[in-house]
Design an enzyme around this catalytic site. Structure first.
Site, PDB file in Angstrom:
ATOM      1  N   LYS A  43      42.518 120.748   2.887  1.00  0.00           N
ATOM      2  CA  LYS A  43      43.293 120.831   4.125  1.00  0.00           C
ATOM      3  C   LYS A  43      44.736 120.331   3.974  1.00  0.00           C
ATOM      4  O   LYS A  43      45.110 119.304   4.516  1.00  0.00           O
ATOM      5  CB  LYS A  43      42.603 120.042   5.242  1.00  0.00           C
ATOM      6  CG  LYS A  43      41.212 120.589   5.552  1.00  0.00           C
ATOM      7  CD  LYS A  43      40.721 120.102   6.886  1.00  0.00           C
ATOM      8  CE  LYS A  43      39.306 120.517   7.247  1.00  0.00           C
ATOM      9  NZ  LYS A  43      38.431 121.066   6.249  1.00  0.00           N
ATOM     10  N   ASP A  99      34.413 133.398   6.531  1.00  0.00           N
ATOM     11  CA  ASP A  99      33.473 132.277   6.649  1.00  0.00           C
ATOM     12  C   ASP A  99      32.786 132.451   8.001  1.00  0.00           C
ATOM     13  O   ASP A  99      33.430 132.374   9.034  1.00  0.00           O
ATOM     14  CB  ASP A  99      34.264 130.964   6.606  1.00  0.00           C
ATOM     15  CG  ASP A  99      33.432 129.758   7.028  1.00  0.00           C
ATOM     16  OD1 ASP A  99      33.976 128.645   6.979  1.00  0.00           O
ATOM     17  OD2 ASP A  99      32.253 129.920   7.407  1.00  0.00           O
TER      18      ASP A  99
END
Lengths: 241, 438
Positions: A43, A99
């Site tokens: 991230k 995803d």
């Protein structure tokens, strides 16, 4: 994938894919010429790369020597070690990737998959009165009169759609039922659930198994846990336990 | 013989009823299939011996009103006249100004009704009550119970428990006085004119002497039932509540007749829906033929529903409870309408769902679209609770209320319009919630 792995001879290959918002995921930094992975950044706060770990790996068996006999995370512990030893390589995936852990992404992924099917196996898609765009309908499902189904709808086995229903961008699991004149967009309807007459559901509403939504309600972004009966509208996104 | 006077106000009144009152005088707004004022006239003609109705207001050159009066006269078969005030004269000023016409042919008494009320009005009983009061009485006022807090929004009466004389009258008190409120329906003996003349004279003197003008204007501007224009000089205005009823209290001349039958003010669209429901229910007793019946091969009817004979409704539609459908309406297949008023020439496309809404004249709602409002009914936990007229906004947000689609609007397919007020002539292109759409 196998060819690439044999060619570089290292311990592992990770398939990566390009995404628009890499900071939601773990980013992979690798050499563009041979794919050797330098490091991972979880991230990132600043743009580092737009390639992320797509969750597909090939390993040579000797890689197992790196895995300790205790609870261990591949991505957090083993991979960085392998990368430092120049044993890990990245292969970019061609084609679509999603995803599908979150309902919202599950629906987006469904759209992508249906689009893919249209190009490679269009005979799997369904066409009938009232269908629009890419739709899959299980042969055991029944659809009523004056419906509008699609685009991007998947109707599972034993599903019943009554007259006048309008369904877009939804996945209906086995045994679910949509009563007449309902309007659904971007929903996932769980197994054996029932959506009442004139119900309006939108904005990634998810019904768990065996949920009953009474007639004439409005559900906006509701996440309904299994075996629940809903008798009041849900006007703002929320979880109903 | 008896007469009835209905005070219908003017264009400056009924602003809280917008956008529905932008194109049509509020008294003509249909509830349960007929204009508000039609129901009032209907209550009046049920009284034995009542054979004339006078409308007083300050609508000018209004075709809808003229047409209504012609239709109503033909229907009720009694003379109905409209007397136009030259300027807003207040709730009693018009009565005083037109006193000669009202008292022509020497009526025994005359009713006065405000046009922004609805109810199952017990006018015959009120007349019997009035006739049996002591000879000093000149007026009977219809009243009902409200909750303590709500009473402060109305004219408040303190009646004597046995004699029913009005001991005290105050308009919208800031503190608690009584739970008995003024229904806006009065029965006057001709002697009331003397009382009005005295009030008129008092106001003239006050005005000339520069007394109380600020109090008058301030009070006028806050009055629920006041008809004031800022431009008027105020000296000819007589307010029934303040200038007549208040001084009449405890003089042996004013009496209160209490009712517990359905009664409500109509100030906002929410109260129109509430009254629609109650008038439809009343039809079981008064005009059962007006209620639609479920028939095989026709649309399914649930509860109380009024459908104008010229409406075209698909047999797969489901209507009700508490729905009124106006003339020329077209309703498509699989439509659901509940707790709503659908005005003339509206088109509802297939599968749409309409709940707690008022759909304005000539509007069109697209297929699968959901138009939904929030009911504002009186608190069911409080006996005698009245409908809260409420404010549009609180804490900077629009309060959820009945959805109003103004006249000549178009709502596209597949959207949701919830707790919204859509102004006339609007072509929407997307969903809207909790908004006023200009």
């Amino acid at each position: 994938m196998v060819q690439f792995h044999r060619h570089h001879g290292g311990e592992g290959t990770i398939v990566v894919t390009r995404v628009e918002e890499p900071s939601k995921y773990g980013v992979v930094v690798y050499q563009p010429d041979d794919g050797r992975i330098e490091r991972f950044v979880e991230k990132p706060r600043e743009f580092v790369s737009n390639k992320i770990n797509a969750g597909l790996y090939i390993f040579s068996p000797r890689m197992l020597d790196r895995v300790p006999l205790r609870p261990c995370s591949l991505e957090k512990e083993v991979f960085p070690e392998m990368a430092a030893a120049n044993q890990l390589f990245a292969l970019e995936l061609k084609g679509f990737w999603m995803d599908v852990g979150q309902p919202k992404d599950f629906l987006t992924g469904t759209c992508m998959y249906l689009n893919h099917l249209k190009h490679v196996k269009p005979e799997k898609l369904y066409e009938g009165p009232g269908t629009v765009g890419n739709v899959i309908v299980d042969p055991s499902a029944t659809i009523g009169a004056n419906c509008r189904i699609g685009p991007n709808v998947i109707i599972g086995p034993d599903v019943v759609i009554e007259d006048g229903a309008c369904i877009k961008r939804c996945v209906l699991l086995r045994g679910s039922r949509v009563r007449s004149h309902a309007w659904l967009e971007s929903c996932i309807i769980g197994w054996r659930s029932t959506v009442g007459q004139w119900v309006r559901m939108e904005n990634v509403t998810v019904l768990g198994e065996d949920v009953i939504v009474q007639d004439e309600l409005y559900i906006n972004g509701g996440r309904i846990l299994p075996h629940k009966a809903i008798s009041e509208s849900v006007c703002e996104p929320q979880i109903i336990m | 013989m008896l007469k009835a006077v209905i005070l219908i106000g003017g264009p400056a009144k009924g602003t809280r009823f917008r956008p529905l009152s932008l194109n049509l005088p509020k008294p003509l707004f249909p509830v349960a299939g007929y204009p508000i004022i039609f129901h009032l006239i209907d209550s009046c003609v049920q009284v034995e011996g009542l054979n004339e109705v006078i409308l007083i207001g300050f609508y000018q050159n209004n075709d809808d009103l003229t047409r209504f009066i012609q239709t109503a006269q033909a229907h009720f078969k009694i003379p109905i006249r409209y007397l136009q005030e030259y300027t807003a004269l207040g709730t009693a000023g018009g009565i005083y100004h037109f006193r000669d016409q009202i008292l022509r042919s020497n009526p025994e008494a005359f009713f006065v009704l405000n046009c922004d009320i609805c109810g199952d009005l017990p006018l015959q009983d009120m007349l019997e009550f009035h006739r049996t009061r002591p000879s000093t009485s000149v007026a009977t006022i219809l009243c009902t119970e409200a909750t303590e807090k709500q009473a402060q929004n109305y004219g408040v009466i303190v009646p004597h428990r046995d004699s029913h004389e009005v001991l005290h009258y105050v308009e919208k008190p800031e503190t608690f006085v009584s739970t008995t409120i003024n229904c806006g329906v009065y029965l006057f003996s001709p002697e009331i004119v003397t009382v009005l003349a005295e009030a008129f004279q008092r106001n003239q003197d006050d005005f000339v002497n520069g007394r109380n003008t600020k109090r008058d204007m301030g009070a006028l501007l806050h009055r629920e039932m006041s008809f004031s224009f800022p431009e008027t000089n105020g000296k000819e205005i007589i307010q029934l509540e303040q200038d007549v009823l208040t001084p009449l209290a405890a003089t042996g001349k004013l009496f209160a007749y209490e009712t517990s039958r359905f009664w409500s003010q109509i100030k906002s669209a929410s109260s129109a829906i509430y009254s629609n429901r109650h008038y439809l229910q009343l039809y079981h007793k008064t005009y059962p033929e007006r209620l639609a019946q479920s028939k095989s091969g026709a649309s399914r009817i649930i509860g109380d529903v009024y459908i104008h004979p010229s409406a075209k409704i698909d047999p797969t539609a489901v209507l009700g409870p508490n729905v009124s459908i106006g003339s020329g309406v077209t309703i498509g297949a699989g439509v659901r309408v509940r707790e709503s008023i659908v005005l003339e020439n509206v088109t509802l496309k297939d599968h749409c769902c309409i709940m707690y809404s008022i759909l304005g004249w000539n509007s069109c709602v697209g297929a699968w679209t959901r138009v939904e409002g929030t009911p504002m009914d009186p608190d069911p936990n409080k006996p005698f609770a009245k409908i809260d007229q409420g404010t549009l906004f609180s804490h900077g947000r629009l309060n959820p209320s009945i959805t109003i689609i103004g006249p000549n609007c178009t709502i596209p397919d597949e959207v949701i319009i919830m707790n919204a007020i859509v102004l006339p002539d609007k072509d929407l292109s997307s969903s809207h919630k909790n908004e006023i759409i200009l």
